[in-house]
Write a protein that holds these residues in place. Sequence first.
Motif, mmCIF file in Angstrom:
data_model
loop_
_atom_site.group_PDB
_atom_site.id
_atom_site.type_symbol
_atom_site.label_atom_id
_atom_site.label_comp_id
_atom_site.label_asym_id
_atom_site.label_seq_id
_atom_site.Cartn_x
_atom_site.Cartn_y
_atom_site.Cartn_z
ATOM 1 N N THR A 129 0.829 -1.208 0.000
ATOM 2 C CA THR A 129 0.000 0.000 0.000
ATOM 3 C C THR A 129 0.859 1.252 0.000
ATOM 4 N N PHE A 130 1.932 1.253 0.792
ATOM 5 C CA PHE A 130 2.839 2.410 0.768
ATOM 6 C C PHE A 130 3.556 2.522 -0.572
ATOM 7 N N CYS A 190 11.371 4.394 -8.499
ATOM 8 C CA CYS A 190 12.483 3.662 -7.878
ATOM 9 C C CYS A 190 12.231 3.411 -6.390
ATOM 10 N N VAL A 191 11.744 4.424 -5.692
ATOM 11 C CA VAL A 191 11.448 4.262 -4.262
ATOM 12 C C VAL A 191 10.322 3.251 -4.077
ATOM 13 N N SER A 192 9.300 3.318 -4.925
ATOM 14 C CA SER A 192 8.184 2.368 -4.833
ATOM 15 C C SER A 192 8.662 0.941 -5.070
ATOM 16 N N TRP A 193 9.552 0.740 -6.028
ATOM 17 C CA TRP A 193 10.104 -0.592 -6.276
ATOM 18 C C TRP A 193 10.897 -1.075 -5.065
ATOM 19 N N GLY A 194 11.625 -0.173 -4.440
ATOM 20 C CA GLY A 194 12.376 -0.544 -3.241
ATOM 21 C C GLY A 194 11.466 -0.993 -2.113
ATOM 22 N N ILE A 195 10.359 -0.300 -1.938
ATOM 23 C CA ILE A 195 9.382 -0.683 -0.911
ATOM 24 C C ILE A 195 8.718 -2.005 -1.289
ATOM 25 N N ALA A 196 8.396 -2.158 -2.572
ATOM 26 C CA ALA A 196 7.728 -3.380 -3.044
ATOM 27 C C ALA A 196 8.604 -4.621 -2.847
#
Length: 117
Positions: A22-23, A41-47
């Motif tokens: 979700t984040f 890139c940040v979203s992929w890192g969180i994923a």
Amino acid sequence: MPLTFARVAPILMLIGSNIFMTFAWYGHLKVHNRPLWLIICVSWGIAFFEYCLAVPANRIGEQAYSPAELKTMQEVITLSVFAVFSVTYLGERLTLNHALGFGFIAIGALFVFKGPF
């Protein structure tokens, strides 16, 4: 049906996984002053952390649940996590339409787990 590791761990891991998901998918909606490539890139890192929980949750869960039950569980958890996130982080309101829609999905989940057919 006893509470075993294979029955409980997937639920807890899917909750954690969905918090990360979700984040990754929606947390950036409050960030408007960063380039899209950086947000991706940040979203992929969180994923990545989402996958680190979701994949083993399904592997472990397969010992106690069918794939259809695991997927249904994941969808109900996703909606529950998103509802809390939407209200607390994004400041959205949940409406009667949201509650009714979620209710219908919960009824569908009930059919998957304990349906009469």
